[in-house]
Scaffold this active site. Structure first.
Site, short mmCIF file in Angstrom:
data_model
loop_
_atom_site.label_atom_id
_atom_site.label_comp_id
_atom_site.label_asym_id
_atom_site.label_seq_id
_atom_site.Cartn_x
_atom_site.Cartn_y
_atom_site.Cartn_z
N PHE A 1 -2.84 -17.18 -0.67
CA PHE A 1 -3.87 -18.18 -0.96
C PHE A 1 -4.49 -18.61 0.37
O PHE A 1 -3.87 -18.53 1.43
CB PHE A 1 -3.28 -19.37 -1.70
CG PHE A 1 -2.21 -20.11 -0.95
CD1 PHE A 1 -2.54 -21.18 -0.13
CD2 PHE A 1 -0.88 -19.75 -1.07
CE1 PHE A 1 -1.56 -21.87 0.56
CE2 PHE A 1 0.11 -20.43 -0.38
CZ PHE A 1 -0.23 -21.50 0.44
N ASP B 1 2.97 -17.91 -6.82
CA ASP B 1 2.57 -19.14 -6.14
C ASP B 1 1.88 -18.81 -4.84
O ASP B 1 0.76 -19.24 -4.60
CB ASP B 1 3.77 -20.06 -5.88
CG ASP B 1 3.97 -21.05 -7.00
OD1 ASP B 1 3.10 -21.91 -7.18
OD2 ASP B 1 4.97 -20.96 -7.72
N ASP B 2 2.54 -18.06 -3.97
CA ASP B 2 1.97 -17.79 -2.66
C ASP B 2 0.86 -16.75 -2.73
O ASP B 2 0.12 -16.57 -1.76
CB ASP B 2 3.06 -17.31 -1.70
CG ASP B 2 4.08 -18.40 -1.43
OD1 ASP B 2 3.78 -19.56 -1.72
OD2 ASP B 2 5.17 -18.09 -0.94
N SER B 3 0.75 -16.03 -3.83
CA SER B 3 -0.23 -14.94 -3.91
C SER B 3 -0.78 -14.85 -5.33
O SER B 3 -0.07 -14.49 -6.25
CB SER B 3 0.43 -13.62 -3.53
OG SER B 3 -0.49 -12.56 -3.58
#
Length: 711
Positions: free
Chosen positions: A212, A308-310
């Site tokens: 993100f 979440d992170d991607s």
């Protein structure tokens, strides 16, 4: 007793790891970023999850192939020319440990300098670059920006973990899989990794290829310049831009990404260029990911992904998630809507990560597992927010993330996990195994520019998007006994699904959530107007259907019965009104005024709430249907979700009473085939009753209690 729970283990803390695995009933032990599992833990008889990040474990290879670093477009802050020459130091605004200038020939052909006063692109002959500085032949007292490609030298999650946990270890770079030779290197690396990890049953992708967007600033007073969890800003590189131009027969520019310094934010209505780029990069990500997942499967392991992170390329509601072949999806959860975001993803296993994470401080910077922290209270607060949504949709597994050693000084946290949260999670799972919970009649559709693609989300966690009205609506809906789907403006033009009873449009003017320029389309106005006239209910919150340039600011004003005056009606008269509040509709809390320019269009709408003489809510019959308008909606607390249920019931039936609805705002009800479940969302004892199929069920609930009652 083992339950479906994933425990973060930690070498050097074998006794603690195995003790808590037994107390909490873990069936899986995992590593976390920055930790390893010892042979003692690996041999203890638990399944093993191993965390892997495809882009951030490759510093030696990247140092030999510096062209393979990831990149982004940056726009300098506007600077005013005082004389006829203006010098702009490109990296001055940005965190130099994260970002550096890419001044290669391939990159510089995409650079742009803008006269922001005139909003015009400056010809190349009017600016020059040398040693990190752009010199502009300027017009005095106009503002200028430079948009340029930058290397991302420090991977953002590594950067966050370093600064949060005070790590003293190597700073990780991030591999650009699109760079020449990178994908072949990654596949070879994955094959070897699988051989080197024979104990690993599940390979958990902590991200895919692109994080993100998280751009840090040079000044600590404004460290986070731009954050968007669903952004595609970090996906650019000259090679990909060149390939895009060949496929789509047009060139993207820096301005298409930085967009006057506002970047590619999800909250803005997407342009066709943005949709094209998302399609292009998304196809690449899914294809490249499948190659790695196939390697994992060939090694006899399962592949899960942490959502979440991607987000790039793996949006679970795109209809294309299954192309990657993942066996499971994992989602960290602060709030109820994040449960719903995870629950309906087409994967065999759905797993959530409880909060608080086992970190010294939380994402907001307050102490958690450190001096001054109260993680047991944090855990209860987050649990109460997610529990109500878990009662609506099943999530099979749960777990924690972070550093288990930090729990040693917080026995109350260990206790609340053991005695409260994990047993209740297990009880809820068992209830879902008996059948789906009952739903109330009105079926609701959320209308915004993204439609199904952004089901149950905006872009980020609740605490990062709580200034947006729609996120509060989603949080309230996440735990209600209401069937919810998400539709786009294209869906409206193609025909509103026949089973939709209520459409909600909520947001700020110009945002993707309100709709912006989509409301200039007369066919959309016509279609929605016909749908309401034939019996549908249209609920607008904030600045629904807002766009300037027409006879009304709210394009659905004729249905809503109100419009918003932004100064153009200063000399016009206004309809007088007397508020007629329906009994039981509103909670005791009063929403602050979000817009004091709301006025009645023809005086026919019923004002159902006012504050200090200003309209805050109306109900407007229209044909066989009706419009309903609210200036604002907040849901910072599960108790406030009752307000949304009241609104939906009133819009659908004119009443706020229904089967399965308690007479106590703090208590919610879920009805399964053989049991009624009551949950107390407050820290006070509650006495409540609820009607169901001709009978009345009464109960007293202790603070935060969940009670099962046989039907």
């Amino acid at each position: 007793m083992k339950r479906k729970f994933t425990l973060p283990g930690e070498a050097g803390y074998e006794k603690l790891t195995l003790e808590l695995a037994q107390r909490w009933g873990a069936d899986v032990i995992r590593d976390s970023d920055g930790t390893k599992l010892s042979e003692e833990i690996l041999a203890a008889g638990y399944e093993i999850y191993s965390t892997i990040c495809p882009i951030r474990e490759h510093n030696p290879w990247i140092r030999e192939n510096m062209h393979a670093r990831q990149q982004t477009f940056l726009s300098t802050s506007p600077q005013t020319a005082i004389g006829e020459t203006l010098e702009i130091t490109l990296i001055a605004d940005f965190f130099a440990e994260q970002l550096s200038v890419n001044d290669t020939e391939l990159a510089m052909k995409y650079w742009q300098v803008y006269d922001r006063t005139a909003d015009e692109l400056l010809p190349c002959e009017r600016w020059a670059y040398e040693n990190g500085v752009v010199t502009i032949q300027a017009t005095p007292f106009r503002q200028y920006t430079v948009s340029f490609l930058a290397w991302r030298d420090w991977e953002e999650i590594s950067m966050y973990n370093h600064t949060t946990n005070n790590w003293d270890k190597e700073k990780l770079m991030q591999l650009n899989p699109y760079a020449q030779g990178a994908q072949e290197y990654l596949k070879d690396w994955f094959v070897q990794w699988c051989k080197d990890h024979p104990h690993s049953n599940v390979v958990r992708f902590t991200a895919l290829f692109y994080n993100f967007a998280w751009i840090w600033g040079s000044d600590k007073r404004n460290r986070h310049l731009f954050t968007d969890w669903a952004s595609y800003d970090f996906t650019v590189c000259p090679e990909a831009l060149d390939d895009f131009a060949k496929e789509y027969s047009y060139n993207l520019t820096a301005e298409d990404f930085v967009r006057q310094g506002k970047y590619f934010a999800t909250h803005r209505v997407p342009t066709q260029k943005k949709r094209d780029w998302m399609d292009f990069i998304g196809r690449y990500v899914r294809r490249a990911t499948r190659e790695l997942v196939d390697i994992i499967h060939a090694a006899g392991k399962k592949a899960y992904v942490f959502y979440d992170d991607s987000w790039v390329g793996m949006e679970p509601y795109s209809g294309k998630f299954e192309e990657m072949g993942f066996d499971g999806i994992i989602k960290c959860v602060f709030s109820g809507y994040e449960i719903r975001l995870c629950a309906d993803v087409p994967a065999n296993v759905h797993e959530i990560r409880f909060h608080p994470y086992l970190f010294p401080v939380g994402l907001g910077g307050l102490p958690t597992f450190s001096e001054g922290g109260e993680p047991d209270k944090d855990a209860i607060r987050y649990w109460i927010q997610v529990r109500r949504a878990l009662l609506r949709k099943k999530i099979a597994r749960s777990g924690l993330g972070g550093y288990l050693s930090l729990t040693q000084d917080f026995p109350d946290f260990i206790e609340v996990m053991e005695r409260k949260i994990l047993p209740e999670f297990e009880r809820i799972n068992a209830l879902h195994d008996t059948g789906a919970p009952a739903l109330l009649a009105p079926k609701v559709a959320i209308l915004h520019a993204w439609g199904k693609l952004r089901s149950w989300t905006l872009s980020g966690h609740f605490h990062e998007t709580d200034s947006h009205i729609l996120i509060h609506v989603l949080e309230a809906l996440s735990g209600l006994p209401i069937d919810v789907q998400f539709i786009s403006f294209e869906d409206v033009k193609n025909g509103i699904p026949a089973d939709i009873d209520i459409i909600i449009n909520a947001g700020e003017a110009g945002s993707a959530w309100s709709g912006g320029d989509y409301w200039k389309d007369a066919d959309i106005i016509e279609g929605l107007t016909r749908w309401v006239h034939e019996g549908g209910k249209f609920i607008g919150i904030g600045e629904p259907s807002a766009v300037a340039g027409y006879n009304t600011y709210l394009r659905m004003a004729h249905v809503l019965g109100v419009d918003i005056d932004n100064g153009e009606r200063t000399c016009h008269g206004k309809w007088q009104f007397t508020a007629d509040e329906p009994q039981g509709l509103w909670l005791d809390n009063a929403y602050p005024l979000w817009h004091d320019g709301v006025y009645l269009t023809d005086g026919k709408a019923r004002v159902i709430k006012e504050q200090d003489g200003s309209i805050t809510a109306v109900y407007n019959p229209f044909g066989k249907g009706a419009g309903m308008y609210l200036t604002e909606f907040y849901c910072f607390d599960p108790l406030e979700a009752r307000e949304m249920l009241n609104i939906l019931l009133f819009a659908a039936t004119g009443d706020v009473q229904a089967d399965g609805v308690t007479d106590t705002n703090a208590v919610e009800c879920a009805v399964f085939p053989k049991k009624m479940i009551l949950i107390n969302n407050s820290n006070k004892t509650q006495i409540t009753s609820v009607p169901w199929q001709g009978k009345n069920y009464a109960a007293t609930l202790a603070p935060f209690e969940m009670k099962e009652m046989p039907l």
